[in-house]
Motif scaffolding. Structure first.
Motif, PDB file in Angstrom:
ATOM      1  N   GLY A  98      58.956  26.143  65.522  1.00  0.00           N
ATOM      2  CA  GLY A  98      58.171  27.032  64.425  1.00  0.00           C
ATOM      3  C   GLY A  98      59.117  28.368  64.200  1.00  0.00           C
ATOM      4  O   GLY A  98      59.089  29.108  63.320  1.00  0.00           O
ATOM      5  N   LYS A  99      59.601  28.881  65.463  1.00  0.00           N
ATOM      6  CA  LYS A  99      60.346  30.174  65.573  1.00  0.00           C
ATOM      7  C   LYS A  99      61.729  30.237  65.560  1.00  0.00           C
ATOM      8  O   LYS A  99      62.653  31.095  65.904  1.00  0.00           O
ATOM      9  CB  LYS A  99      59.973  30.929  66.660  1.00  0.00           C
ATOM     10  CG  LYS A  99      58.281  31.308  66.890  1.00  0.00           C
ATOM     11  CD  LYS A  99      57.732  31.981  68.117  1.00  0.00           C
ATOM     12  CE  LYS A  99      56.366  32.307  68.075  1.00  0.00           C
ATOM     13  NZ  LYS A  99      56.076  32.854  69.519  1.00  0.00           N
ATOM     14  N   PHE A 100      62.242  29.090  65.021  1.00  0.00           N
ATOM     15  CA  PHE A 100      63.617  28.807  65.044  1.00  0.00           C
ATOM     16  C   PHE A 100      64.529  29.840  64.374  1.00  0.00           C
ATOM     17  O   PHE A 100      65.582  30.310  64.912  1.00  0.00           O
ATOM     18  CB  PHE A 100      63.879  27.637  64.204  1.00  0.00           C
ATOM     19  CG  PHE A 100      65.406  27.083  64.071  1.00  0.00           C
ATOM     20  CD1 PHE A 100      66.184  26.948  65.120  1.00  0.00           C
ATOM     21  CD2 PHE A 100      66.068  26.943  62.664  1.00  0.00           C
ATOM     22  CE1 PHE A 100      67.764  26.582  64.882  1.00  0.00           C
ATOM     23  CE2 PHE A 100      67.380  26.870  62.636  1.00  0.00           C
ATOM     24  CZ  PHE A 100      68.210  26.636  63.639  1.00  0.00           C
ATOM     25  N   CYS A 101      64.012  30.395  63.266  1.00  0.00           N
ATOM     26  CA  CYS A 101      64.855  31.440  62.131  1.00  0.00           C
ATOM     27  C   CYS A 101      64.492  32.847  63.088  1.00  0.00           C
ATOM     28  O   CYS A 101      65.014  33.748  62.590  1.00  0.00           O
ATOM     29  CB  CYS A 101      64.137  31.402  60.910  1.00  0.00           C
ATOM     30  SG  CYS A 101      64.521  29.900  59.985  1.00  0.00           S
ATOM     31  N   LEU A 102      63.612  32.936  64.019  1.00  0.00           N
ATOM     32  CA  LEU A 102      63.229  34.189  64.627  1.00  0.00           C
ATOM     33  C   LEU A 102      64.217  34.420  65.918  1.00  0.00           C
ATOM     34  O   LEU A 102      64.402  35.581  66.425  1.00  0.00           O
ATOM     35  CB  LEU A 102      61.910  34.508  64.631  1.00  0.00           C
ATOM     36  CG  LEU A 102      61.028  34.307  63.296  1.00  0.00           C
ATOM     37  CD1 LEU A 102      59.718  34.542  63.619  1.00  0.00           C
ATOM     38  CD2 LEU A 102      61.815  35.163  62.358  1.00  0.00           C
ATOM     39  N   HIS A 103      64.127  33.325  66.908  1.00  0.00           N
ATOM     40  CA  HIS A 103      64.515  33.641  68.352  1.00  0.00           C
ATOM     41  C   HIS A 103      66.231  33.547  68.370  1.00  0.00           C
ATOM     42  O   HIS A 103      66.651  33.006  67.491  1.00  0.00           O
ATOM     43  CB  HIS A 103      63.702  32.623  69.179  1.00  0.00           C
ATOM     44  CG  HIS A 103      64.102  31.076  68.798  1.00  0.00           C
ATOM     45  ND1 HIS A 103      65.370  30.711  69.078  1.00  0.00           N
ATOM     46  CD2 HIS A 103      63.249  30.089  68.692  1.00  0.00           C
ATOM     47  CE1 HIS A 103      65.427  29.291  68.597  1.00  0.00           C
ATOM     48  NE2 HIS A 103      64.278  28.947  68.430  1.00  0.00           N
ATOM     49  N   GLY A 104      66.574  33.940  69.537  1.00  0.00           N
ATOM     50  CA  GLY A 104      68.161  33.887  69.837  1.00  0.00           C
ATOM     51  C   GLY A 104      68.300  32.620  70.597  1.00  0.00           C
ATOM     52  O   GLY A 104      69.388  32.706  71.458  1.00  0.00           O
ATOM     53  N   GLY A 151      72.067  24.006  82.597  1.00  0.00           N
ATOM     54  CA  GLY A 151      73.241  23.489  81.944  1.00  0.00           C
ATOM     55  C   GLY A 151      72.756  23.809  80.286  1.00  0.00           C
ATOM     56  O   GLY A 151      73.733  24.623  79.533  1.00  0.00           O
ATOM     57  N   GLU A 152      71.766  23.252  80.094  1.00  0.00           N
ATOM     58  CA  GLU A 152      71.026  23.231  78.645  1.00  0.00           C
ATOM     59  C   GLU A 152      71.008  24.850  78.327  1.00  0.00           C
ATOM     60  O   GLU A 152      71.314  25.131  77.116  1.00  0.00           O
ATOM     61  CB  GLU A 152      69.787  22.595  78.630  1.00  0.00           C
ATOM     62  CG  GLU A 152      69.214  22.877  77.226  1.00  0.00           C
ATOM     63  CD  GLU A 152      67.844  21.869  77.253  1.00  0.00           C
ATOM     64  OE1 GLU A 152      66.842  22.498  76.922  1.00  0.00           O
ATOM     65  OE2 GLU A 152      68.024  20.569  77.878  1.00  0.00           O
ATOM     66  N   ALA A 153      70.582  25.646  78.978  1.00  0.00           N
ATOM     67  CA  ALA A 153      70.312  27.059  78.840  1.00  0.00           C
ATOM     68  C   ALA A 153      71.505  27.772  78.390  1.00  0.00           C
ATOM     69  O   ALA A 153      71.923  28.692  77.418  1.00  0.00           O
ATOM     70  CB  ALA A 153      69.440  27.663  80.046  1.00  0.00           C
ATOM     71  N   TYR A 154      72.558  27.565  79.619  1.00  0.00           N
ATOM     72  CA  TYR A 154      73.871  27.962  79.378  1.00  0.00           C
ATOM     73  C   TYR A 154      74.441  27.872  77.977  1.00  0.00           C
ATOM     74  O   TYR A 154      74.896  28.756  77.399  1.00  0.00           O
ATOM     75  CB  TYR A 154      74.757  27.644  80.430  1.00  0.00           C
ATOM     76  CG  TYR A 154      76.095  28.158  80.542  1.00  0.00           C
ATOM     77  CD1 TYR A 154      76.479  29.391  80.712  1.00  0.00           C
ATOM     78  CD2 TYR A 154      77.139  27.258  80.319  1.00  0.00           C
ATOM     79  CE1 TYR A 154      77.794  29.769  80.552  1.00  0.00           C
ATOM     80  CE2 TYR A 154      78.409  27.862  80.000  1.00  0.00           C
ATOM     81  CZ  TYR A 154      78.794  29.105  80.537  1.00  0.00           C
ATOM     82  OH  TYR A 154      80.033  29.439  79.932  1.00  0.00           O
ATOM     83  N   ILE A 155      74.389  26.360  77.462  1.00  0.00           N
ATOM     84  CA  ILE A 155      75.225  26.057  76.407  1.00  0.00           C
ATOM     85  C   ILE A 155      74.420  26.811  75.184  1.00  0.00           C
ATOM     86  O   ILE A 155      75.001  27.019  74.250  1.00  0.00           O
ATOM     87  CB  ILE A 155      75.152  24.582  76.442  1.00  0.00           C
ATOM     88  CG1 ILE A 155      76.128  23.948  77.424  1.00  0.00           C
ATOM     89  CG2 ILE A 155      75.745  24.236  75.009  1.00  0.00           C
ATOM     90  CD1 ILE A 155      75.903  22.619  77.919  1.00  0.00           C
ATOM     91  N   THR A 156      73.183  26.738  75.467  1.00  0.00           N
ATOM     92  CA  THR A 156      72.319  27.450  74.199  1.00  0.00           C
ATOM     93  C   THR A 156      72.641  28.636  73.709  1.00  0.00           C
ATOM     94  O   THR A 156      72.826  29.029  72.814  1.00  0.00           O
ATOM     95  CB  THR A 156      71.023  27.440  74.536  1.00  0.00           C
ATOM     96  OG1 THR A 156      70.374  25.994  74.532  1.00  0.00           O
ATOM     97  CG2 THR A 156      70.121  27.974  73.418  1.00  0.00           C
ATOM     98  N   VAL A 157      73.028  29.750  75.113  1.00  0.00           N
ATOM     99  CA  VAL A 157      73.563  30.973  74.557  1.00  0.00           C
ATOM    100  C   VAL A 157      74.923  30.859  73.905  1.00  0.00           C
ATOM    101  O   VAL A 157      75.077  31.713  72.780  1.00  0.00           O
ATOM    102  CB  VAL A 157      73.747  31.571  76.108  1.00  0.00           C
ATOM    103  CG1 VAL A 157      74.455  33.067  75.884  1.00  0.00           C
ATOM    104  CG2 VAL A 157      72.784  31.957  76.791  1.00  0.00           C
ATOM    105  N   TRP A 158      75.855  29.975  74.013  1.00  0.00           N
ATOM    106  CA  TRP A 158      77.024  29.858  73.366  1.00  0.00           C
ATOM    107  C   TRP A 158      76.842  29.349  72.069  1.00  0.00           C
ATOM    108  O   TRP A 158      77.553  29.902  71.115  1.00  0.00           O
ATOM    109  CB  TRP A 158      77.966  28.767  74.240  1.00  0.00           C
ATOM    110  CG  TRP A 158      78.745  29.393  75.391  1.00  0.00           C
ATOM    111  CD1 TRP A 158      78.961  29.009  76.614  1.00  0.00           C
ATOM    112  CD2 TRP A 158      79.589  30.429  75.370  1.00  0.00           C
ATOM    113  NE1 TRP A 158      79.452  29.690  77.313  1.00  0.00           N
ATOM    114  CE2 TRP A 158      80.142  30.684  76.375  1.00  0.00           C
ATOM    115  CE3 TRP A 158      80.095  31.464  74.152  1.00  0.00           C
ATOM    116  CZ2 TRP A 158      81.031  31.530  76.913  1.00  0.00           C
ATOM    117  CZ3 TRP A 158      81.249  32.233  74.744  1.00  0.00           C
ATOM    118  CH2 TRP A 158      81.579  32.472  75.931  1.00  0.00           C
TER     119      TRP A 158
END
Length: 244
Positions: A98-104, A151-158
């Motif tokens: 639900g916060k897709f448009c708000l978070h990084g 690994g998921e968190a790292y790739i998410t940052v990119w």
């Protein structure tokens, strides 16, 4: 008449020791150089692939290959976000993030809640954002391990650094698993409802979004979770060009 062999003496021993040390140092430098290159490759490889995926559809994902080996087949058909019903865009955001448009890329409030549930002995659910799911589906495998989550968190940052929210959602809706061997909105819409992804109704969109937590076991059906998602989706605001 044989000649006596004279020992080389301390000088010769020092020369041999120096040569051995030099060889060992050269070997260490080679190993260190290889290791440094491997680290740099692992560090930047996801970014390079993500930049390619910014303009080119992913040909296949690890999950697709795994499921194909398991015998589920592979049905997918890439379509741009403009050809995916806004009802489905709203529904998956309402259902999954639900916060897709708000978070990084990370919903820290959901992460804190998941950690607290874990401390109390419960199952960790609900902390994975659409960006994190996209990272997992594009690059990783489905098993729940700390290594994979890292690994998921790292790739998410990119992903969040290099791509727009619109492109992330477009990738997500084209590679996400909707059923055995079904990947992406177009394949799912045609399989379950005999319509294109662009023509999904609010109810159909909510039904598709409702199976995402367990696509191998759940099937679209009206009411229940789908009904709740449909109600939530009405509050999700989309611009003329898509989300956010």
């Amino acid at each position: 008449m044989s000649e006596d062999i004279k020992p080389e003496g301390p000088g010769g021993d020092r020369l041999r020791e120096s040569a051995a040390e030099s060889a060992a140092l050269r070997h260490f430098r080679r190993v260190a150089l290889i290791a440094a290159r491997a680290v740099l490759f692992l560090f930047f490889a996801p970014a390079v692939v993500i930049l390619i995926y910014a303009v080119v559809p992913p040909p296949v994902t690890p999950l697709m290959l795994i499921r194909a080996v398991e015998g589920h087949g592979l049905s997918k058909d890439w379509v741009p976000l403009t050809q995916i019903s806004p009802h489905l865009q709203r529904a998956v955001i309402a259902a999954e993030d639900g916060k897709f448009c708000l978070h990084g890329g990370f919903d820290w409030q959901a992460v804190d809640s998941a950690i607290e549930r874990r401390r109390q002995g419960g199952r960790v659910v609900g902390a994975s954002t659409i960006s994190m799911q996209t990272a997992k589906n594009l690059f990783l495998w489905p098993a729940r391990t700390y290594f994979r989550k890292g690994g998921e968190a790292y790739i998410t940052v990119w992903l969040e650094t290099l791509l727009s929210k619109r492109r992330i959602l477009e990738l997500y809706l084209n590679v996400i698993e909707f059923g055995p061997g079904l990947y992406g909105a177009e394949a799912a819409a045609r399989h379950y409802f005999k319509v294109s992804a662009a023509d999904l109704s609010p109810s159909q969109a909510a039904q598709l979004a409702s199976v995402l937590p367990s696509p191998l076991n759940w099937r679209p059906s009206p009411g229940g979770r789908a009904g709740t998602i449909e109600v939530r989706a009405r509050s999700v605001q989309l611009g003329s060009d898509g989300p956010c």
